[in-house]
Design a protein around this motif. Structure first.
Motif, short mmCIF file in Angstrom:
data_model
loop_
_atom_site.label_atom_id
_atom_site.label_comp_id
_atom_site.label_asym_id
_atom_site.label_seq_id
_atom_site.Cartn_x
_atom_site.Cartn_y
_atom_site.Cartn_z
N SER A 38 0.84 -1.20 0.00
CA SER A 38 0.00 0.00 0.00
C SER A 38 0.88 1.25 0.00
O SER A 38 2.08 1.18 0.22
N ARG A 39 0.28 2.39 -0.26
CA ARG A 39 1.04 3.65 -0.28
C ARG A 39 1.66 3.94 1.09
O ARG A 39 2.78 4.41 1.17
N ARG A 40 0.90 3.70 2.15
CA ARG A 40 1.40 3.97 3.49
C ARG A 40 1.18 2.76 4.40
O ARG A 40 0.22 2.02 4.23
N GLY A 41 2.07 2.62 5.37
CA GLY A 41 1.91 1.54 6.34
C GLY A 41 3.04 1.54 7.35
O GLY A 41 4.11 2.12 7.11
N PHE A 42 2.77 0.91 8.48
CA PHE A 42 3.77 0.76 9.53
C PHE A 42 4.03 -0.73 9.73
O PHE A 42 3.10 -1.52 9.83
N VAL A 43 5.32 -1.10 9.77
CA VAL A 43 5.71 -2.50 9.91
C VAL A 43 6.61 -2.61 11.14
O VAL A 43 7.63 -1.92 11.23
N ASN A 44 6.25 -3.49 12.06
CA ASN A 44 7.08 -3.74 13.23
C ASN A 44 8.29 -4.57 12.78
O ASN A 44 8.15 -5.72 12.37
N ILE A 45 9.48 -3.98 12.86
CA ILE A 45 10.70 -4.67 12.44
C ILE A 45 11.57 -5.07 13.64
O ILE A 45 12.72 -5.47 13.46
N THR A 46 11.01 -4.98 14.84
CA THR A 46 11.76 -5.35 16.04
C THR A 46 12.32 -6.77 15.96
O THR A 46 13.51 -6.97 16.28
N PRO A 47 11.55 -7.77 15.53
CA PRO A 47 12.11 -9.13 15.46
C PRO A 47 13.33 -9.22 14.54
O PRO A 47 14.29 -9.93 14.86
N GLU A 48 13.31 -8.54 13.41
CA GLU A 48 14.44 -8.57 12.49
C GLU A 48 15.68 -7.91 13.11
O GLU A 48 16.81 -8.37 12.93
N VAL A 49 15.45 -6.81 13.85
CA VAL A 49 16.58 -6.13 14.52
C VAL A 49 17.13 -7.03 15.62
O VAL A 49 18.35 -7.19 15.75
N GLU A 50 16.25 -7.67 16.40
CA GLU A 50 16.70 -8.58 17.45
C GLU A 50 17.49 -9.75 16.87
O GLU A 50 18.51 -10.17 17.44
N GLN A 51 17.05 -10.26 15.73
CA GLN A 51 17.76 -11.36 15.07
C GLN A 51 19.15 -10.91 14.62
O GLN A 51 20.13 -11.64 14.78
N ALA A 52 19.24 -9.71 14.06
CA ALA A 52 20.54 -9.19 13.63
C ALA A 52 21.48 -9.02 14.82
O ALA A 52 22.68 -9.32 14.72
N ILE A 53 20.95 -8.55 15.93
CA ILE A 53 21.78 -8.39 17.14
C ILE A 53 22.27 -9.76 17.61
O ILE A 53 23.46 -9.93 17.92
N ALA A 54 21.39 -10.75 17.66
CA ALA A 54 21.79 -12.09 18.08
C ALA A 54 22.87 -12.66 17.17
O ALA A 54 23.85 -13.24 17.65
#
Length: 129
Positions: A5-21
């Motif tokens: 869609s033109r606009r939207g919010f996506v929670n990317i916390t799990p991807e950031v946590e995975q990168a940190i791990a």
């Protein structure tokens, strides 16, 4: 990232946590950056009512239409997306403690899309020990 869609919010916390791990960093900082001028990364609560309120508020600040109200619009129709990104911010920096995001109880990292329908990317940079 690809928000259909033109606009939207996506929670990317799990991807950031995975990168940190995967990084093995125990104490340090993570930078999460929207690598496009019409997208944002920000920290807030993962609550649908709040997201709807943000969308409504941003649309009042910088309405998408009429496209003719913006001098930027010509070949593209995304001037409002540039303005929304300016308000919501480009990136976040968060602490890493004990190998995990050092967040308050409701904090989450979000990607905000304001001119979707095409592929974009997010940069995650981790420094520390």
């Amino acid at each position: 990232m690809e928000v259909p869609s033109r606009r939207g919010f996506v929670n990317i916390t799990p991807e950031v946590e995975q990168a940190i791990a995967q990084s093995g960093i125990r104490e340090g900082l993570v930078l999460v950056n929207a690598m496009h001028i019409t997208a944002s990364v920000f920290i807030n609560d993962d609550e649908s009512g709040l997201h709807a309120d943000m969308e409504k508020w941003l649309e009042k600040l910088a309405p998408e239409k009429p496209h003719s109200q913006y001098r930027h619009n010509g070949a593209e129709d995304n001037a409002d997306a540039h303005l929304k990104r300016t308000v919501m911010g480009r990136e976040v920096v968060a602490a890493i403690t004990g190998g995990k995001l050092d967040f308050g109880p409701w904090e989450q990292i979000f990607y905000g899309e304001f001119d979707g329908g095409r592929r974009k990317r997010v940069l995650i940079k981790i420094i520390g020990e």
